[in-house]
Scaffold this active site. Structure first.
Site, short mmCIF file in Angstrom:
data_model
loop_
_atom_site.label_atom_id
_atom_site.label_comp_id
_atom_site.label_asym_id
_atom_site.label_seq_id
_atom_site.Cartn_x
_atom_site.Cartn_y
_atom_site.Cartn_z
N LYS A 64 -42.40 7.78 15.25
CA LYS A 64 -42.58 6.54 14.51
C LYS A 64 -43.20 6.81 13.14
O LYS A 64 -42.70 6.36 12.11
CB LYS A 64 -43.43 5.55 15.31
CG LYS A 64 -42.78 5.15 16.63
CD LYS A 64 -43.61 4.14 17.42
CE LYS A 64 -44.94 4.67 17.91
NZ LYS A 64 -44.82 5.76 18.89
N THR A 65 -44.29 7.57 13.14
CA THR A 65 -44.95 7.90 11.87
C THR A 65 -44.05 8.77 11.00
O THR A 65 -44.05 8.63 9.77
CB THR A 65 -46.28 8.64 12.15
OG1 THR A 65 -47.06 7.85 13.04
CG2 THR A 65 -47.06 8.87 10.87
N ASP A 109 -49.79 1.39 11.55
CA ASP A 109 -49.67 2.00 12.88
C ASP A 109 -50.41 1.10 13.88
O ASP A 109 -51.35 0.39 13.49
CB ASP A 109 -50.31 3.39 12.84
CG ASP A 109 -49.81 4.27 13.99
OD1 ASP A 109 -48.94 3.83 14.74
OD2 ASP A 109 -50.32 5.40 14.11
N THR A 158 -46.53 0.89 20.45
CA THR A 158 -46.07 1.59 21.65
C THR A 158 -45.17 0.70 22.49
O THR A 158 -44.34 1.19 23.24
CB THR A 158 -47.26 2.07 22.48
OG1 THR A 158 -48.23 1.02 22.52
CG2 THR A 158 -47.88 3.31 21.88
N ARG A 217 -44.02 15.66 19.75
CA ARG A 217 -45.42 16.04 19.51
C ARG A 217 -45.91 17.00 20.59
O ARG A 217 -46.63 17.96 20.30
CB ARG A 217 -46.34 14.82 19.45
CG ARG A 217 -47.82 15.26 19.24
CD ARG A 217 -48.78 14.12 19.14
NE ARG A 217 -48.50 13.34 17.96
CZ ARG A 217 -48.51 12.02 17.93
NH1 ARG A 217 -48.78 11.34 19.02
NH2 ARG A 217 -48.25 11.38 16.82
P1 ADP Z 1 -45.53 8.75 16.64
O1 ADP Z 1 -45.90 8.16 15.31
O2 ADP Z 1 -44.36 8.07 17.27
O3 ADP Z 1 -46.70 8.84 17.58
P2 ADP Z 1 -45.03 11.16 15.09
O4 ADP Z 1 -44.05 10.63 14.11
O5 ADP Z 1 -46.43 11.33 14.62
O6 ADP Z 1 -45.03 10.25 16.42
O7 ADP Z 1 -44.46 12.53 15.67
C1 ADP Z 1 -45.28 13.58 16.09
C2 ADP Z 1 -44.78 14.91 15.62
O8 ADP Z 1 -43.56 15.21 16.28
C3 ADP Z 1 -44.44 14.96 14.13
O9 ADP Z 1 -45.50 15.46 13.37
C4 ADP Z 1 -43.28 15.92 14.05
O10 ADP Z 1 -43.74 17.24 13.89
C5 ADP Z 1 -42.63 15.79 15.40
N1 ADP Z 1 -41.42 14.94 15.35
C6 ADP Z 1 -41.34 13.63 15.70
N2 ADP Z 1 -40.08 13.18 15.59
C7 ADP Z 1 -39.34 14.22 15.15
C8 ADP Z 1 -37.95 14.39 14.85
N3 ADP Z 1 -37.07 13.38 14.99
N4 ADP Z 1 -37.53 15.61 14.43
C9 ADP Z 1 -38.40 16.62 14.32
N5 ADP Z 1 -39.72 16.53 14.59
C10 ADP Z 1 -40.19 15.35 15.00
#
Ligand code: ADP
Length: 335
Positions: A64-65, A109, A158, A217
């Site tokens: 998401k981030t 977020d 979430t 992650r």
């Molecule tokens: P969320 O915000 O959903 O909790 P993040 O966007 O922070 O998740 O993702 C966590 C980590 O996972 C990122 O820093 C990145 O390294 C990896 N990641 C997430 N999605 C991808 C993707 N589609 N391709 C490659 N790496 C990804």
């Protein structure tokens, strides 16, 4: 005995930043979501209009981030980041709204954690790029109307169900992020090994992908752990054998479940006879927050069909029993 919650790799901002893709075309998987977002981004840039507000939902660590930071980069606009938990009152949101440049992105977020008052303050900002500020108090109070520069709000949560309908409806684009396939996780592991200036063979990448609960992650965390293990216990080469030994040490099993997942399943089995049981009761027994279970633990276990949600609560499936080495009730044991 470690307490529940310490097993799941923590969000580590430094790791996240180092390995996080910079543009949407560097992201792996989520193809349909990425495709739709790319069209929206493309159309907005061609028209020179701000992109519609975007709501992203899905379990932690699925990107998401990453989407929220790639989109403004792809658009060539600035980004501000806020967290729903930190915005206690409308005045906390005010600087973000007034600082937002024309067409820029504001990422919030955990948007489901916005208090009602802040949420309502946001409605006109989202709809008409306008806010109503109350100045003074009591009989002297008056409301001032202020125009904002058009911006794009990206909200992450979430679970969409945690959002009030009026807030949810104000997002033009709503996307759900799902767990990643083994192939996608392997691709991420390979790419990130390169970013970390290490190499690993396909067997190691496969082991790490398998141990990642469908979550990038977690894949990143496992990769770093296997790398450390290979450096400390071997010559630094990440082979399948090394990866297996390293992941065994974390207590990750064949389905990629970690000790926290298994504790959850075992509690339903032993304490609640396989269910159905309310999630609150499980949380209570495990001495953990209900949200941790519903947002972090359960989605993957539901997805892998080890448990099901019934109107009367959570229940182990046949696969769930078998994974714990038990035969489901009603079936006679073979031995
Ligand atoms: P969320 O915000 O959903 O909790 P993040 O966007 O922070 O998740 O993702 C966590 C980590 O996972 C990122 O820093 C990145 O390294 C990896 N990641 C997430 N999605 C991808 C993707 N589609 N391709 C490659 N790496 C990804």
């Amino acid at each position: 005995e470690s307490t529940l919650g310490s097993v799941q790799p923590e969000r580590n901002s430094e790791d996240d930043i180092a390995l996080r893709p910079k543009h949407m075309n560097e992201m792996v998987g989520q193809r349909q979501v990425a495709e739709r977002l790319r069209i929206a981004v493309d159309a907005a840039s061609k028209r020179g209009e701000p992109l519609g507000h975007i709501l992203l939902d899905g379990p932690p660590g699925l990107g998401k981030t990453t989407f929220a930071t790639c989109i403004p980069r792809d658009l060539g606009v600035s980004l501000q980041i806020a967290s729903g938990a930190a915005l206690a009152a409308p005045k906390d949101l005010l600087p973000y709204l007034t600082n937002a440049e024309e067409g820029s992105v504001l990422f919030i977020d955990e948007i489901h954690r916005l208090p009602k008052a802040v949420e309502e303050f946001m409605y006109p900002a989202m709809e008409d790029f306008r806010i109503d500020i109350t100045l003074g108090e009591g009989v002297n109070a008056r409301t001032v109307n202020m125009n904002l520069r058009p911006f794009t709000l990206i909200g992450a949560t979430t679970r969409t169900g945690l959002l009030s309908a009026p807030l949810r409806d104000r997002f033009q684009i709503r996307e759900h992020l799902d767990f990643y396939s083994l192939d996608e996780l392997m691709e991420i592991v390979h790419r990130n090994a390169t970013k970390l200036r290490t190499v690993l063979d396909d067997h190691a990448a496969q082991q790490i992908a398998r141990a990642s609960r469908g979550t990038p992650r977690i894949a990143n965390n496992r990769l770093r752990w296997v790398r450390d293990y290979a450096t400390s216990r071997a010559d630094g080469d990440m082979t399948g054998e090394i990866a297996t030994a390293a992941l065994d040490m974390l207590g990750v099993d064949q389905l990629g479940l970690d000790p926290q997942d298994r504790k959850y399943l075992e509690t339903i089995l032993r304490v609640f006879h396989g269910g159905p049981v309310g999630v609150e009761a499980v949380a209570h027994t495990l001495n953990t927050a209900c949200d941790t279970l519903t947002d972090e633990v359960e989605p993957f276990l539901l997805r892998t069909e080890l448990v099901v949600r019934t109107p009367r609560g959570r229940k182990l499936t046949t696969k769930g029993y078998e994974h714990l080495g038990q035969s489901p009730p009603g079936e006679t044991a073979l031995f």
